[in-house]
Design an enzyme around this catalytic site. Structure first.
Site, PDB file in Angstrom:
ATOM      1  N   ARG A  46     -21.410  39.954 125.044  1.00  0.00           N
ATOM      2  CA  ARG A  46     -20.068  41.058 125.101  1.00  0.00           C
ATOM      3  C   ARG A  46     -18.985  40.565 124.341  1.00  0.00           C
ATOM      4  NH1 ARG A  46     -16.200  43.385 125.368  1.00  0.00           N
ATOM      5  NH2 ARG A  46     -15.396  45.233 126.746  1.00  0.00           N
ATOM      6  N   MET A  60     -11.814  39.360 132.343  1.00  0.00           N
ATOM      7  CA  MET A  60     -12.760  39.815 132.941  1.00  0.00           C
ATOM      8  C   MET A  60     -14.140  39.999 132.456  1.00  0.00           C
ATOM      9  SD  MET A  60     -10.978  42.627 135.787  1.00  0.00           S
ATOM     10  CE  MET A  60     -12.479  42.428 136.955  1.00  0.00           C
ATOM     11  N   PRO A  61     -14.820  39.074 132.179  1.00  0.00           N
ATOM     12  CA  PRO A  61     -16.186  38.898 131.441  1.00  0.00           C
ATOM     13  C   PRO A  61     -16.941  39.745 132.354  1.00  0.00           C
ATOM     14  CG  PRO A  61     -15.603  36.541 132.141  1.00  0.00           C
ATOM     15  CD  PRO A  61     -14.420  37.609 132.328  1.00  0.00           C
ATOM     16  N   HIS A  62     -17.887  40.503 131.519  1.00  0.00           N
ATOM     17  CA  HIS A  62     -18.864  41.318 131.948  1.00  0.00           C
ATOM     18  C   HIS A  62     -20.016  41.528 130.949  1.00  0.00           C
ATOM     19  CE1 HIS A  62     -15.864  43.808 130.365  1.00  0.00           C
ATOM     20  NE2 HIS A  62     -16.719  44.729 130.104  1.00  0.00           N
ATOM     21  N   GLY A  63     -21.298  42.190 131.453  1.00  0.00           N
ATOM     22  CA  GLY A  63     -22.290  42.115 130.469  1.00  0.00           C
ATOM     23  C   GLY A  63     -22.216  43.485 129.543  1.00  0.00           C
TER      24      GLY A  63
END
Length: 144
Positions: A46, A60-63
């Site tokens: 991502r 704010m890392p997320h998938g």
């Protein structure tokens, strides 16, 4: 299971780059049972598509969208990086790993974004002296 707990908070983190920060944030979510290890790869993927740096020192890392099915429960991990870590053009001092079920994703994202938009609140978070203090700040801010 709490969305944020002491086991998912790391103060005074040193990382070499944003991908190391993302992997660490993701691993905390894996260790807490929110997601399988494959989700961490999706978080890295991502970031490669589009930076998860939001502004004001926050990333704010997320998938990826196709990784939503991997999420077992909503959770977030928090890294405080005093020296900052490059996220493209900007440095992030607060890195929040996020895994959220269904529509909870937007709810968590917006309440955290509102909370850190206030410079004083952001400074209090970055200067938290313990995991408990940091969690209390988040709980206070997210329930406001």
């Amino acid at each position: 299971m709490s969305i944020l707990s002491k086991e998912k908070v790391r103060l005074n983190v040193k990382v070499n780059d944003r991908y190391e920060a993302i992997r660490l944030a993701g691993q905390l979510l894996v260790d807490a049972g929110h997601v399988p290890a494959a989700y961490v790869d999706k978080m890295v993927e991502r970031e490669g598509v589009s930076s998860t740096y939001i502004g004001g020192g926050l990333a704010m890392p997320h998938g990826t969208n196709d990784s939503k099915a991997l999420i077992q429960s909503t959770g977030m991990s928090v890294l405080i990086v005093p020296e900052g870590v490059d996220f493209g053009e900007e440095k992030a001092y607060l890195v929040i790993g996020l895994a959220a079920v269904g529509e909870e994703h937007l709810e968590v994202l917006s309440s955290v974004a509102v909370m850190v938009a206030d410079e004083d609140d952001m400074q209090r978070i970055l200067q938290a002296s313990s995991e408990e203090e940091l969690i209390a700040l988040f709980e206070e801010g997210m329930n406001a």
